[in-house]
Design a protein around this motif. Sequence first.
Motif, PDB file in Angstrom:
ATOM      1  N   GLU A   1      -1.706  81.161 107.081  1.00 12.54           N
ATOM      2  CA  GLU A   1      -1.577  80.888 108.510  1.00 12.54           C
ATOM      3  C   GLU A   1      -0.114  81.057 108.905  1.00 12.54           C
ATOM      4  O   GLU A   1       0.719  80.189 108.658  1.00 12.54           O
ATOM      5  CB  GLU A   1      -2.042  79.452 108.812  1.00 12.54           C
ATOM      6  CG  GLU A   1      -1.940  79.063 110.281  1.00 12.54           C
ATOM      7  CD  GLU A   1      -2.712  80.013 111.169  1.00 12.54           C
ATOM      8  OE1 GLU A   1      -3.922  79.880 111.295  1.00 12.54           O
ATOM      9  OE2 GLU A   1      -2.079  80.907 111.751  1.00 12.54           O
TER      10      GLU A   1
ATOM     11  N   SER B   1      -9.875  85.536 103.650  1.00  8.54           N
ATOM     12  CA  SER B   1      -8.853  84.488 103.577  1.00  8.54           C
ATOM     13  C   SER B   1      -9.369  83.361 102.701  1.00  8.54           C
ATOM     14  O   SER B   1     -10.491  83.432 102.172  1.00  8.54           O
ATOM     15  CB  SER B   1      -8.510  83.959 104.977  1.00  8.54           C
ATOM     16  OG  SER B   1      -9.538  83.102 105.448  1.00  8.54           O
TER      17      SER B   1
ATOM     18  N   GLY C   1      -7.467  77.801 111.458  1.00  7.72           N
ATOM     19  CA  GLY C   1      -6.447  78.638 110.841  1.00  7.72           C
ATOM     20  C   GLY C   1      -6.594  78.680 109.334  1.00  7.72           C
ATOM     21  O   GLY C   1      -7.041  77.717 108.722  1.00  7.72           O
ATOM     22  N   PRO C   2      -6.253  79.802 108.685  1.00  4.41           N
ATOM     23  CA  PRO C   2      -5.711  81.015 109.293  1.00  4.41           C
ATOM     24  C   PRO C   2      -6.778  81.796 110.059  1.00  4.41           C
ATOM     25  O   PRO C   2      -7.874  82.027 109.558  1.00  4.41           O
ATOM     26  CB  PRO C   2      -5.233  81.819 108.081  1.00  4.41           C
ATOM     27  CG  PRO C   2      -6.088  81.354 106.944  1.00  4.41           C
ATOM     28  CD  PRO C   2      -6.351  79.895 107.213  1.00  4.41           C
ATOM     29  N   TYR C   3      -6.455  82.166 111.297  1.00  2.94           N
ATOM     30  CA  TYR C   3      -7.407  82.855 112.144  1.00  2.94           C
ATOM     31  C   TYR C   3      -7.553  84.314 111.702  1.00  2.94           C
ATOM     32  O   TYR C   3      -6.588  85.071 111.687  1.00  2.94           O
ATOM     33  CB  TYR C   3      -6.953  82.806 113.603  1.00  2.94           C
ATOM     34  CG  TYR C   3      -6.812  81.402 114.140  1.00  2.94           C
ATOM     35  CD1 TYR C   3      -7.808  80.450 113.932  1.00  2.94           C
ATOM     36  CD2 TYR C   3      -5.680  81.029 114.853  1.00  2.94           C
ATOM     37  CE1 TYR C   3      -7.686  79.166 114.421  1.00  2.94           C
ATOM     38  CE2 TYR C   3      -5.549  79.741 115.356  1.00  2.94           C
ATOM     39  CZ  TYR C   3      -6.549  78.813 115.136  1.00  2.94           C
ATOM     40  OH  TYR C   3      -6.427  77.535 115.620  1.00  2.94           O
TER      41      TYR C   3
END
Length: 634
Positions: free
Chosen positions: A112, A393, A431-433
Motif C-alpha cells: 500500500e 497482492s 488497501g492495498p487497492y
Amino acid sequence: MNEVNRLNDLPQGESFVLLLNSFFMGFRFDTVISGYILSIPFIMLLITSTFRFTNRIISRIIFWYLFVLYCVAFLICAADIPYFNQFFARFNVSAFLWAETPGFVTKMIIQEFRYWWTFIPFIIFCFLFYKLLRRITKLYLMDNPVDITGNRILFFAKNLILTLLAGLILFVGMRGRISKKSPIRVGTAYFSNYAFPNQLGLNPVFTFLRSYLNSRNEENKQLNLIDPNVAIKNVRKYLNFENYIDSISPIARNIMPDSILPNKPNVVIVIMESMSAAKMGMYGNTNNLTPVLDSLASTGYAFDNVYTAGIHTYNGVYGTLFSYPAVGRFHPMKGVEILKYNGIASTLKQHGYSSIYFTTHDSQFDNAGGFLSANDYGQIISQKDFPSNKILSTLGVPDDYLFEFSIPILNKLHEKNKPFLAAFMTASDHGPYIIPDYFFPKSDNVRQQIVEYADWSIGKFIQLSSEQEWFNNTLFVFIADHGSPMNSVYDMPLNYFHTPLIFYGPNVLEENRSFDCFGGQIDVFPTILGILGLPYVNNTFGIDLTREERHYTYFYMDDKYGVINQEFFLVVRENGLSSLYKYPEKDTKNYLEDLPDIVDVMDTYAKSHIQAAQWIIQNKKTMVETRYKTKEPR
C-alpha cells in the motif's frame, strides 16, 4: 483526504482555536512520554554527578538508550498516521490483533504505497536524531567532566538546586497534570465537543502503552459491565419470548415458521469489505459509485438502519454468520479451543444444506478457515486454490475473479441436488487497492475507484449467477464487514458501522420492501431463516427483522461501545467518559446530564447483551446439541 474532511467539519471561526488547543494538549502528552524515557538517564546522571565522575561507558549507554527508545516512539507515531486514517482512533494494542499473521500484515502495508510516505520521513528523522543526539552527548557528557575545583559547598548547593528543579520538572512532566487527584488520562484530551481535535491531542505512544497496560490487568481480561444474571434477565425481556430452552442456554428459543418456502432456496451471503452505507447513492452519496447495489436494493429488501458488530473483519464474519455481538477486544475465532456455535451453516446443515466459504486471501488470516471448518463449513476456498498469476497482492485475487472462480464450484454443489449456503468475504475495498486493468472507473480518486470496482464486481457476480440453473431459487444477501470512517463527527464514526443490508432474490422474495427498523449484523442469520420459513433453535442474540423489532442497536469499537436509536447516539468509553448525542442533526453537544433516564435505558440495553454474550461464550453454551423441536409454538 479524510483529515481535510474532518477539518471541514469543524465550525467556522473556531477551528483555529480548537487545533491550537489540540497541539497544546499534544505537547502535554508528548511531555509525559519524554518524561518517562528521560527518567532513567536522569537517575544515572544524578548518580555520576553525586559521586563526581564521568564514565564514557555510561555516556554511551545513555546515548543508545535514548536513541533506541525515541526511535521506537517515532516508529509508533509513524504507524499511527495510517492507523488513525483507517480506524479514526489513535494507535493502540488492538493493532496487534493481527500479530499471529505478521507476514500477511507486513505485505499488506508494503504493497500500500500511501503508507510509505509516513515511514520514509521516519527513517530520515531517525538519522537526523542520531546526529543531533550524538553531538549533544559528546558535548555535554563525554567531553565535559565534572569540575569541582572551586568552592565545594557552592558546587553542591548549586547541584542540589538544579537537581531538585530538574526532578520537579521531570515529575510534573511525567504526570502531565499538577492536580493531586489524578495524573493525565486519555479522557484529559477530550476538551471539546468535536471528535477530531480531541483525538488529535493524544500521543499514540501514550495510547498504545495505556491500552497495553489495561489489557494486562486482570479486571480487563473480561468485561464487567453488569451482573451477568441481571444481563441475562434483561436480554430475555428484550427478546420478548416466553418459552426459553434453558437446557441449551438462557437465550435459546424454538422458532417455528408460519409457512415454509418450497424447494429450499440456496443462500448466498456476500460480506463486502468496508462497504459503508455512506458510499451508496440510496443513502445520499452523490458520486454514483454503487449503481449495482442501489439497483439491487430497489428490487429486493433494503434494511436502512443496520449496523455492524464492530470495526474489524472478524467482527463482521462472526456477527453475520453466527449472530453474536462483539465483546470488547475479544477475538472469538482465535482461541486455542474453538467453540461450536449453532450459526447459519450448522442450522442449515440440519435442513440438508451444504456450506462453503470463499475468501480472496489466506484462509488462516484471523484463523477464519479453522474456525469456520469447525463450525460446519464443508469447504473453504481461499488463496491456495487460485492460480498464482491471479493473486495480485497480499489480499489475494480481485473480487470479480473470486466471484467468477466460484461459479463452477457452486454449479457442482447444485448438481448434488442439495441446497447450498455460500458465504463470500471480499477484500478489494481495502488497501492495498488493486484495480484490474480491464476495469475503467469514472472517478479520479482511487478510494472512489475501488468502490466503483467492488460494486461492478457484484454486478458481474449477479450477471454470471443469472445464467446458472440455481439462480431462480437463490436468496442473495449483501452486507459489509464494517464501514469506513467517512465524514467523522464523533469519536465513534457512525459511517464505520452503518452498513447496507440487501436481500435480493427475484423468485424468492415476493416484492421489494424497505425496512427502517434498527438492526445489526447479528440479525442477518435469523432474518434469513425467517424468510426461508425453516424451523430452528435460535441460540443467538439475533432476531428476524421482518417480524420482530429492535428499539436500539449496539456496536463495539475496541475501547468503547455505542448504542443508537432514531434520535440518540450513546457512546460509552473505557476511560469513564460517556456522551449522548442527537446525531441526526450532527449535534456535538453532550446531553448526558440532561437526559439521564434515556442514557440509563440505552446503556443497560447494550451492556446487557454484551455481558450476556460473554457469559454464554465463557460457559460454552453456544451450541445446540439437540435438533430443533417441531411441535412447540413460535
